[in-house]
Design an enzyme around this catalytic site. Structure first.
Site, PDB file in Angstrom:
ATOM      1  N   HIS A 246       0.763  -1.166   0.027  1.00  0.00           N
ATOM      2  CA  HIS A 246       0.129  -0.166   0.114  1.00  0.00           C
ATOM      3  C   HIS A 246       0.932   1.193  -0.011  1.00  0.00           C
ATOM      4  O   HIS A 246       2.191   1.048   0.239  1.00  0.00           O
ATOM      5  CB  HIS A 246      -0.966  -0.293   1.323  1.00  0.00           C
ATOM      6  CG  HIS A 246      -1.903  -1.036   1.113  1.00  0.00           C
ATOM      7  ND1 HIS A 246      -2.970  -1.157   0.098  1.00  0.00           N
ATOM      8  CD2 HIS A 246      -2.665  -1.685   2.155  1.00  0.00           C
ATOM      9  CE1 HIS A 246      -3.698  -2.063   0.036  1.00  0.00           C
ATOM     10  NE2 HIS A 246      -3.412  -2.630   1.215  1.00  0.00           N
ATOM     11  N   ALA A 247       0.429   2.360  -0.174  1.00  0.00           N
ATOM     12  CA  ALA A 247       1.044   3.674   0.011  1.00  0.00           C
ATOM     13  C   ALA A 247       1.990   3.711   1.036  1.00  0.00           C
ATOM     14  O   ALA A 247       3.269   4.076   0.728  1.00  0.00           O
ATOM     15  CB  ALA A 247      -0.115   4.772  -0.266  1.00  0.00           C
ATOM     16  N   GLU A 248       1.549   3.361   2.265  1.00  0.00           N
ATOM     17  CA  GLU A 248       2.342   3.470   3.306  1.00  0.00           C
ATOM     18  C   GLU A 248       1.875   2.309   4.301  1.00  0.00           C
ATOM     19  O   GLU A 248       0.579   1.955   4.381  1.00  0.00           O
ATOM     20  CB  GLU A 248       2.224   4.496   4.125  1.00  0.00           C
ATOM     21  CG  GLU A 248       3.219   5.730   3.952  1.00  0.00           C
ATOM     22  CD  GLU A 248       3.036   6.613   2.671  1.00  0.00           C
ATOM     23  OE1 GLU A 248       3.846   7.252   2.011  1.00  0.00           O
ATOM     24  OE2 GLU A 248       1.617   6.657   2.295  1.00  0.00           O
ATOM     25  N   THR A 249       2.989   1.609   4.959  1.00  0.00           N
ATOM     26  CA  THR A 249       2.858   0.910   6.200  1.00  0.00           C
ATOM     27  C   THR A 249       3.398   1.482   7.426  1.00  0.00           C
ATOM     28  O   THR A 249       4.442   2.050   7.119  1.00  0.00           O
ATOM     29  CB  THR A 249       3.237  -0.558   6.045  1.00  0.00           C
ATOM     30  OG1 THR A 249       2.786  -1.328   4.683  1.00  0.00           O
ATOM     31  CG2 THR A 249       3.329  -1.449   6.957  1.00  0.00           C
TER      32      THR A 249
ATOM     33  N   HIS B 129      -2.323   9.827   6.498  1.00  0.00           N
ATOM     34  CA  HIS B 129      -3.295   8.729   6.375  1.00  0.00           C
ATOM     35  C   HIS B 129      -2.832   7.295   7.413  1.00  0.00           C
ATOM     36  O   HIS B 129      -3.633   6.945   8.237  1.00  0.00           O
ATOM     37  CB  HIS B 129      -3.737   8.223   5.003  1.00  0.00           C
ATOM     38  CG  HIS B 129      -2.880   7.169   4.243  1.00  0.00           C
ATOM     39  ND1 HIS B 129      -1.601   7.678   3.790  1.00  0.00           N
ATOM     40  CD2 HIS B 129      -3.065   5.743   4.346  1.00  0.00           C
ATOM     41  CE1 HIS B 129      -1.061   6.319   3.399  1.00  0.00           C
ATOM     42  NE2 HIS B 129      -1.890   5.472   3.717  1.00  0.00           N
TER      43      HIS B 129
END
Length: 273
Positions: free
Chosen positions: A46-49, A79
């Site tokens: 995903h975009a960030e973890t 987010h």
């Protein structure tokens, strides 16, 4: 034997599953080595973890927090911070305001009775700059103006004539990489504020392995001062016009920006690695 870690995927800045921006969240006892953190983030994809662990009582922060894209660690992420705060409060790991120690400084998340969460982030400074040569071709439309964002954001913010222009952008993502340290933020005034938002944005971070981010909380630390000055109000709502979409309520307070939204846990399981 592999170590098992509880992992969750949380959709942030939305009140329903499969919208907003998904983030992986892992609560740990301590941070393992950076190679493992990056491998997990690449696996989650995903975009960030977000990775967090509790800190000793009595310090300036309650939890340490780091964020990784599939390719790199980042200085600031809205987010995934919202997603982490959601996990802490829904699991009972935290009550009341939570202070996070991060590469972007001390960030605070506050849960409200209506289910929303508010993040306290540093406001990004804005500096007028010329629209770079070739940017219009890379984005597929001509911006009206451009601004550099400093600090932990490092984006190029570009304004367009109207909401339709932002929604219609079809950028060459590889061509956008040289224009900013982090990415390019495209924004315009809302066509009809009666729809519940004051401005729209789209955010492109191909240099971080994210062609288009679904909802970017940290970008709103630049979008909030930009639109507050033009619209004459400190409290605004931004719609990120990605395919998943999401809403971010902003409140400009000088050198701090409050970001408010909702989050939903959609996946919970075990990471055996």
């Amino acid at each position: 034997m592999p170590t098992s870690h509880r992992i969750r995927v949380v959709d942030a800045f939305t009140d329903r599953p499969f919208a907003g921006n998904p983030a992986g969240v892992l609560l740990l006892d301590a941070f393992p080595d950076d190679t493992w953190l990056q491998l997990v983030a690449r696996e989650v994809n995903h975009a960030e973890t977000a990775f967090a662990h509790r800190l000793p009582e009595g310090g300036e922060a309650d939890w340490a927090l780091r964020w990784f894209t599939p390719t790199t660690e980042v200085d600031l992420c809205g987010h995934a911070t919202l997603a982490t705060a959601h996990v802490l409060h829904t699991t009972g790991a935290a009550t009341g305001p939570v202070r996070f120690a991060t590469r972007g400084g001390i960030l605070t998340a506050t849960a409200h009775e209506d289910g929303t969460l508010t993040l306290d982030f540093p406001t990004a400074p804005l500096t007028v700059t010329d629209v770079p040569d070739g940017l219009a071709e890379a984005l597929g439309a001509q911006p009206l103006a451009a601004y550099r964002t400093g600090g932990h954001v490092g984006d190029l913010l570009v304004e367009f004539a109207d909401e339709k222009a932002v929604r219609a952008l079809a950028p060459d993502h590889k061509a956008l990489v040289p224009y900013a340290r982090r990415g390019v933020l495209a924004t315009a005034r809302a066509e009809d504020p009666a729809r519940g938002y004051d401005f729209v944005s789209r955010c492109f971070f191909p240099g971080l392995g994210i062609d288009e981010d679904p909802v970017t909380g940290s970008a709103h630390t630049a979008l909030a001062p930009f639109w507050s000055e033009r619209l004459g109000r400190t409290g605004l709502t931004g719609l990120q016009a990605s395919a998943r979409t999401g809403l971010v309520r902003t409140e400009l307070r000088g050198d701090r920006t409050l970001l408010t939204g909702r989050a939903v846990t959609v996946i919970e399981g075990e990471l055996s690695a």
